[in-house]
Design an enzyme around this catalytic site. Sequence first.
Site, PDB file in Angstrom:
ATOM      1  N   GLY A   1       0.815  -1.210   0.000  1.00  0.00           N
ATOM      2  CA  GLY A   1       0.000   0.000   0.000  1.00  0.00           C
ATOM      3  C   GLY A   1       0.850   1.261   0.000  1.00  0.00           C
TER       4      GLY A   1
ATOM      5  N   ARG B   1       1.166   4.143  -3.090  1.00  0.00           N
ATOM      6  CA  ARG B   1       0.967   5.586  -2.918  1.00  0.00           C
ATOM      7  C   ARG B   1       2.239   6.372  -3.223  1.00  0.00           C
ATOM      8  NH1 ARG B   1      -2.049   3.327   1.277  1.00  0.00           N
ATOM      9  NH2 ARG B   1      -0.296   3.454   2.725  1.00  0.00           N
TER      10      ARG B   1
ATOM     11  N   ASP C   1      -4.543  -7.847  -3.808  1.00  0.00           N
ATOM     12  CA  ASP C   1      -4.354  -7.685  -2.372  1.00  0.00           C
ATOM     13  C   ASP C   1      -5.499  -8.324  -1.596  1.00  0.00           C
ATOM     14  OD1 ASP C   1      -2.906  -6.419  -0.103  1.00  0.00           O
ATOM     15  OD2 ASP C   1      -4.738  -5.245   0.072  1.00  0.00           O
TER      16      ASP C   1
ATOM     17  N   ASP D   1      -5.387 -11.795   0.762  1.00  0.00           N
ATOM     18  CA  ASP D   1      -5.828 -11.762   2.164  1.00  0.00           C
ATOM     19  C   ASP D   1      -6.891 -12.824   2.434  1.00  0.00           C
ATOM     20  OD1 ASP D   1      -4.148  -9.659   2.734  1.00  0.00           O
ATOM     21  OD2 ASP D   1      -5.676  -8.121   2.453  1.00  0.00           O
TER      22      ASP D   1
END
Length: 258
Positions: free
Chosen positions: A80, A84, A97, A101
């Site tokens: 993450g 960014r 992602d 998970d």
Amino acid sequence: MTPKASQKRKKSALSVVDAKAAVDLATAQTYSENVFLFVPNIIGYLRVILAAVSLHYMSYHPIYSSILYGISSILDVADGYAARALNQSSKFGAVLDMVTDRCATSCLLCYLASAYPTYAVLFQFLIALDFASHYMHMYSSIITGSSSHKLVTSDVSRILWLYYNDRRTLFLVCAGNELFYVALYLVKWIDTPIKLLLHPSTPYFLAGMTYQQLVAWLSAPVCILKNIINLVQLWKASKILVGVDLAERAKARKEKSS
């Protein structure tokens, strides 16, 4: 919803008309950047590999399995930040992602169901709830024009807004949830009481417990909170889908009558 939030939900760098156009674009040799090779997505592939190796060791080497599973989970934060920092956020990365998970947690819960057969139905329910809530939430986000499943506004759900928009909350809840499951896993393998590892004056209520049991008790409330959030997410997504259905049916009736 504020105008700014609405614009953010609907903002898209590229409008793809249909699936064929998207496939052609992804396979063409002329596009300037390869989303498959974005740094956060490479981290995502590494997470998949680590999780897979962790599952390989799960039935006979708890230390290796736990370490690899933990690293895979921690990298969930790293991808993450990379997305960014490098301006490499992508829909593919977001889904990769989420799928990683869901699959990793579900595989661990499958093991726990076999390790704790008395609670097998509970673990099966948690797997179903996790998949159902995230799938319906993702789908409801797509059909309402959101560019990300994490763009939840407070007027839809304050709980989900806080969960998805405060990175600390998101990290702590997800980490605590995984920590609880890993602790339950280790309880089946390591049974050295805290009393034997600490000073003889260890409090009585801790004397017969292992570190894994203590961690499980401490993280259990977070796991409960995470699954309450899953229930809220499932319910809100269901209401959004029903609302879209009602709007479409009303529109169809209006067009038919006109």
